[in-house]
Scaffold this active site. Structure first.
Site, PDB file in Angstrom:
ATOM      1  CD  GLU A 141     -26.062  11.817  87.508  1.00  0.00           C
ATOM      2  OE1 GLU A 141     -25.034  12.494  87.719  1.00  0.00           O
ATOM      3  OE2 GLU A 141     -26.042  10.600  87.221  1.00  0.00           O
ATOM      4  CG  HIS A 142     -24.449  14.654  83.400  1.00  0.00           C
ATOM      5  ND1 HIS A 142     -23.158  15.013  83.087  1.00  0.00           N
ATOM      6  CD2 HIS A 142     -24.355  13.453  84.025  1.00  0.00           C
ATOM      7  CE1 HIS A 142     -22.328  14.062  83.491  1.00  0.00           C
ATOM      8  NE2 HIS A 142     -23.039  13.102  84.059  1.00  0.00           N
TER       9      HIS A 142
END
Length: 400
Positions: free
Chosen positions: A32-33
């Site tokens: 996600e990052h």
């Protein structure tokens, strides 16, 4: 939503912490990052500047059952939003140097949770409640796991999990369905990837008491009971029961434990639902000398609900509160987008506002009372505490 000038766009992936194999704990959150750290045509700074240049917001979040990447922009910038979202999901480079930097960022996030007791106690509660099951793992992963990931591991997980059959698009705002289909059809053109089979097993809830010592000013506690899964027919009755117990300022626990006795600042109840299980929980925080009084007061209120039942006045008030909160939340495009996605993922169809309001209205007193009997079973109670607590401070019936 023709009356607004904005649009909220979310790409939802059925890839959360419960779907991670043993050797990939926290990988969904790390990815996600990482997708924001550069694509084949955009650097991380270019992604940020592009969104800032139109006054939009772009972010993502990971839960136990999915990951969502979303953008909120003016309706005229919808093509840009779709271009950015499809770019980060189709063409992330996962640069090795960026990976090492982002691992450091995630490690700081893990440390931040460890320094935030009202967050940490929820992770400890999940680990106790779903012991031995992926639902019990922290979404962020562990320091050891995150430190050990390399680019090859990230690419493998991304390739296996971020596949078309597990992706859903939800959009709310001043936009038409045909326009969304056209833009994403072009953006995801040629996106084909086979699905890797998973083995999902329902978790078993483990009752008991877990006391975690930590030098804090307060003792944080979560008391959990069995709940319901996402699509359970009785879910609206559970929403009403939760509101009566501790879901509002007029609830029994808030009025008794905080307003009348002044024993806590924070106390509330909540519902956590998943595809195959759920829990009804109560959270509170108090200093150690008052902790036993807090627990006894909570148990007293729950036993009173079991003995005398929810009143008709409480039933009416909770329904009104739920309907009002629902209507207010739907004035936001991002809230509507979230609700659209969750209905599709959990129910397989979208419920209109009128249908949701009607579902709340038709909840009967007997339905709520049946849940009180079925769920508020002290033999199945799960209790997690975090702070300066001695087991001797527990009420006698919780000495397990």
């Amino acid at each position: 939503m023709e009356h607004v000038r904005s649009v909220a766009v979310g790409v939802w992936v059925e890839a959360g912490s419960r779907h991670e194999p043993e050797g990939r704990i926290g990988m969904s959150h790390l990815i996600e990052h990482l997708v924001f750290k550069g694509t084949e045509t955009r650097t991380a700074e270019a992604i940020a500047r592009t969104m800032d240049s139109v006054g939009g917001q772009m972010d993502a979040f990971t839960t136990k059952e999915h990951t969502c990447f979303y953008v909120q922009v003016l309706d005229e910038h919808l093509p840009l939003a779709v271009d950015l979202l499809t770019d980060i999901l189709l063409h992330p480079v996962f640069d090795a140097e960026e990976l090492e930097r982002e691992k450091s960022v995630v490690l700081q996030e893990i440390k931040m949770v460890e320094d935030t007791p009202d967050d940490l106690v929820h992770d400890l509660f999940a680990a106790q409640l779903w012991e031995g099951h992926p639902l019990g793992r922290p979404i962020l992963g562990t320091r050891e796991a995150v430190n050990g990931y390399d680019r090859a591991a990230v690419l493998t997980h991304f390739g296996e999990e971020y596949v078309p059959p597990r992706i859903m698009i939800a959009v709310a705002g001043n936009v038409t369905h045909d326009r969304v289909v056209d833009l994403f059809g072009r953006g995801f053109d040629g996106f084909t990837r086979a699905v890797t089979p998973r083995t999902d097993t329902p978790p078993l809830m483990k009752a008991g008491v877990n006391i975690v010592h930590k030098p804090l000013e307060q003792v944080h506690v979560i008391m959990g009971f069995p709940g319901l899964h996402h699509s359970a027919p009785e879910r609206y009755a559970l929403f009403v029961l939760n509101d009566v117990i501790g879901g509002s300022m007029s609830s029994r626990l808030f009025q008794e434990v905080r307003e009348r006795q002044g024993l806590v600042y924070a106390i509330h109840s909540g519902v956590q639902a998943y595809v195959d299980t759920g829990t009804l929980y109560i959270y509170a925080a108090s200093d150690a000398p008052n902790f036993s009084k807090v627990l006894k007061s909570i148990l007293k209120e729950l036993r009173e609900i079991k003995k005398s039942g929810v009143t008709e006045e409480e039933l009416r008030r909770s329904k009104d509160h739920l309907k009002g909160s629902l209507m207010l939340s739907l004035e936001s495009t991002s809230s509507r987008m979230n609700r659209l996605a969750k209905h599709e993922m959990h129910l397989g169809s979208f419920l209109t506002i009128d249908a949701m309001l009607a579902a709340i209205d038709v909840v009967r007193h007997e339905e709520v009372q049946a849940l009180v009997t079925d769920l508020l079973d002290e033999d199945r109670l799960v209790l997690t505490t975090l702070g300066p607590l001695d087991r001797r401070n527990l009420p006698r019936e919780l000495h397990r």
